[in-house]
Scaffold this motif. Structure first.
Motif, PDB file in Angstrom:
ATOM      1  N   ARG A   1       0.841  -1.198   0.000  1.00 25.86           N
ATOM      2  CA  ARG A   1       0.000   0.000   0.000  1.00 25.86           C
ATOM      3  C   ARG A   1       0.877   1.250   0.000  1.00 25.86           C
ATOM      4  N   LEU A   2       0.289   2.321  -0.483  1.00 28.32           N
ATOM      5  CA  LEU A   2       1.006   3.585  -0.546  1.00 28.32           C
ATOM      6  C   LEU A   2       1.338   4.099   0.847  1.00 28.32           C
ATOM      7  N   ALA A   3       0.556   3.718   1.843  1.00 27.63           N
ATOM      8  CA  ALA A   3       0.779   4.188   3.207  1.00 27.63           C
ATOM      9  C   ALA A   3       2.151   3.780   3.734  1.00 27.63           C
ATOM     10  N   GLU A   4       2.669   2.635   3.280  1.00 27.49           N
ATOM     11  CA  GLU A   4       3.988   2.201   3.745  1.00 27.49           C
ATOM     12  C   GLU A   4       5.088   3.094   3.166  1.00 27.49           C
ATOM     13  N   PHE A   5       4.951   3.454   1.899  1.00 27.56           N
ATOM     14  CA  PHE A   5       5.879   4.426   1.317  1.00 27.56           C
ATOM     15  C   PHE A   5       5.714   5.793   1.987  1.00 27.56           C
ATOM     16  N   GLN A   6       4.480   6.141   2.329  1.00 25.59           N
ATOM     17  CA  GLN A   6       4.220   7.428   2.978  1.00 25.59           C
ATOM     18  C   GLN A   6       4.915   7.513   4.329  1.00 25.59           C
ATOM     19  N   LEU A   7       4.893   6.415   5.094  1.00 27.51           N
ATOM     20  CA  LEU A   7       5.574   6.429   6.389  1.00 27.51           C
ATOM     21  C   LEU A   7       7.080   6.586   6.194  1.00 27.51           C
ATOM     22  N   LEU A   8       7.647   5.907   5.219  1.00 31.11           N
ATOM     23  CA  LEU A   8       9.073   6.105   4.922  1.00 31.11           C
ATOM     24  C   LEU A   8       9.350   7.553   4.561  1.00 31.11           C
ATOM     25  N   ARG A   9       8.468   8.121   3.742  1.00 33.52           N
ATOM     26  CA  ARG A   9       8.642   9.517   3.334  1.00 33.52           C
ATOM     27  C   ARG A   9       8.633  10.446   4.542  1.00 33.52           C
ATOM     28  N   ILE A  10       7.679  10.252   5.448  1.00 34.17           N
ATOM     29  CA  ILE A  10       7.571  11.107   6.628  1.00 34.17           C
ATOM     30  C   ILE A  10       8.821  10.983   7.495  1.00 34.17           C
ATOM     31  N   LEU A  11       9.248   9.746   7.745  1.00 33.66           N
ATOM     32  CA  LEU A  11      10.434   9.535   8.578  1.00 33.66           C
ATOM     33  C   LEU A  11      11.679  10.173   7.968  1.00 33.66           C
ATOM     34  N   ALA A  12      11.745  10.182   6.628  1.00 34.10           N
ATOM     35  CA  ALA A  12      12.940  10.674   5.933  1.00 34.10           C
ATOM     36  C   ALA A  12      12.865  12.156   5.588  1.00 34.10           C
ATOM     37  N   SER A  13      11.751  12.820   5.918  1.00 31.31           N
ATOM     38  CA  SER A  13      11.613  14.225   5.519  1.00 31.31           C
ATOM     39  C   SER A  13      11.182  15.155   6.640  1.00 31.31           C
ATOM     40  N   ASP A  14      10.318  14.701   7.523  1.00 33.11           N
ATOM     41  CA  ASP A  14       9.790  15.586   8.577  1.00 33.11           C
ATOM     42  C   ASP A  14      10.889  15.921   9.574  1.00 33.11           C
ATOM     43  N   PRO A  15      11.074  17.201   9.911  1.00 37.11           N
ATOM     44  CA  PRO A  15      12.155  17.607  10.812  1.00 37.11           C
ATOM     45  C   PRO A  15      12.093  16.982  12.208  1.00 37.11           C
ATOM     46  N   MET A  16      10.918  16.492  12.627  1.00 34.44           N
ATOM     47  CA  MET A  16      10.832  15.930  13.972  1.00 34.44           C
ATOM     48  C   MET A  16      11.488  14.552  14.080  1.00 34.44           C
ATOM     49  N   PHE A  17      11.807  13.941  12.938  1.00 40.21           N
ATOM     50  CA  PHE A  17      12.398  12.605  12.960  1.00 40.21           C
ATOM     51  C   PHE A  17      13.889  12.678  12.641  1.00 40.21           C
ATOM     52  N   PRO A  18      14.701  11.784  13.227  1.00 41.27           N
ATOM     53  CA  PRO A  18      16.160  11.871  13.086  1.00 41.27           C
ATOM     54  C   PRO A  18      16.733  10.961  12.008  1.00 41.27           C
ATOM     55  N   LEU A  19      15.911  10.522  11.057  1.00 45.21           N
ATOM     56  CA  LEU A  19      16.318   9.449  10.148  1.00 45.21           C
ATOM     57  C   LEU A  19      16.736   9.969   8.779  1.00 45.21           C
TER      58      LEU A  19
END
Length: 367
Positions: free
Chosen positions: A172-190
């Motif tokens: 599902r696209l949601a799994e790619f979306q979670l990767l995107r959020i983790l790799a882009s949102d400033p609150m995450f360190p990934l």
């Protein structure tokens, strides 16, 4: 122990015997510029940057990233590296659980007394990630885990090897979306490094009918063929068993081009034959490895045609026939980036004489 020949004398161990495995240590040859480019993703303080490493089958993508990690001149106490082979995971959920589990294990291993409170918090959140619940609960637990890790002062570099497999592992696209959020949102360190043959966009479209991750993993590093100097270093390995390959260099490169796997494969067979007969016989070595060359060439051609949706088929045939003045196109540019054709001031040509012959023979068989 060194093996014995028929007469009882010791036969030196073939220096190419590890062909096909990830190249580590002395087996990793050159590519210092590419290594530095990959290392630039995490050399500076703070969150690692995102990167995609692209290249065709057995050109050394995995070896390159492993070498970059192993030989990194900067060892950061605040950075945790995790390596995930996407092909070994049944689903996106399975991959995220594995990711946090690896991070947790490394966090525990470091075991700083000042981090006992953070260890307890992270352990509890990771336990929630590992539970076999619904996607919504997993997504929130993964987000909470990385937020807590950031508060503890840590960053993560996640390497996703065999990312082509995400086309089937992610449903599902949601799994790619979670990767995107983790790799882009400033609150995450990934920071995220993907290793694949295909671009992220085409992988996402095949898996979920959309593309959202590619935009945040925009930096591309292409892994193509060796340079002439690097090929010479590969050939020079034979000198460790008192065999010189310089006199047959042109014949060898005509078969393999500068393809790292094929070059190492053929050199290994030449050494095997020489240790038995005392003769440098490139033709016999090629004949003994012909089936492997055929499989490699077949897969390469199929991948090129699939990546271009068939648009590169005629281009390959023209190049194999000797065309030297091809106009610029998306297909030609990608073949140059991936090392399939020459790139630079020299006339455009395929990387190997034998690959060109294979393309022409395949075209004849299809007509």
């Amino acid at each position: 122990m060194t093996p014995l020949a028929a007469g009882g004398e010791h036969v030196p161990v073939n220096p190419y015997r590890q062909v096909g495995r990830v190249a580590e240590g002395d087996r990793f040859i050159g590519r210092s510029g590419l290594v530095r480019l990959v290392q630039s993703a995490w050399q500076e303080p703070g969150r690692p940057s995102n990167m995609r490493v692209l290249g065709y089958h057995r050109t050394g993508k995995t070896s390159l990233v492993r070498q970059a990690l192993h030989a990194s001149p900067v060892q950061r106490a605040d950075l945790i590296n995790v390596w995930l082979d996407v092909g070994t995971h049944d689903s996106g959920a399975d991959l995220f659980r594995s990711m946090t589990r690896q991070v947790m294990e490394e966090f525990r291993r470091r075991g700083r007394p000042s981090e006992e409170a953070s260890l307890g918090d992270l352990g509890a959140i990771n336990a929630a990630v590992q539970q076999d619940g619904g996607w919504g609960d997993l997504r929130e637990a993964v987000r909470d885990f990385f937020i807590a890790l950031s508060r503890a002062g840590y960053h993560v570099l996640a390497v996703l090897d065999e990312f082509d497999r995400a086309a089937t592992a992610f449903t599902r696209l949601a799994e790619f979306q979670l990767l995107r959020i983790l790799a882009s949102d400033p609150m995450f360190p990934l920071g995220l490094i993907t290793i694949s043959r295909r671009d992220i966009e085409s992988i996402e479209f095949d898996a979920a009918g959309g593309s959202i991750l590619g935009g945040v993993v925009a930096t591309r590093r292409y892994v193509g063929m060796l340079t002439d100097d690097e090929a010479d270093l590969m050939l020079a390995r034979a000198a460790t068993v008192n065999i010189g390959l310089a006199s047959v260099r042109e014949e060898v490169i005509g078969c393999t081009g500068l393809h790292p796997f094929l070059l190492e494969l053929l050199c290994g067979r030449i050494v095997d034959i020489h240790q038995v007969t005392g003769v440098l016989d490139v033709k016999a070595a090629y004949e003994q490895e012909a089936a492997t060359f055929e499989r490699q060439f077949s897969q390469l051609r199929q991948n090129i045609e699939a990546d271009s949706e068939g648009r590169a088929t005629a281009l390959l045939r023209r190049l194999a026939s000797g065309s030297r003045s091809e106009p610029s196109s998306l297909e030609l540019n990608r073949l140059k980036q991936m090392g399939v054709v020459s790139s630079g001031p020299d006339p455009t040509m395929l990387f190997s004489r034998e690959f060109a012959r294979y393309v022409l023979m395949s075209a004849t068989g299809e007509s």
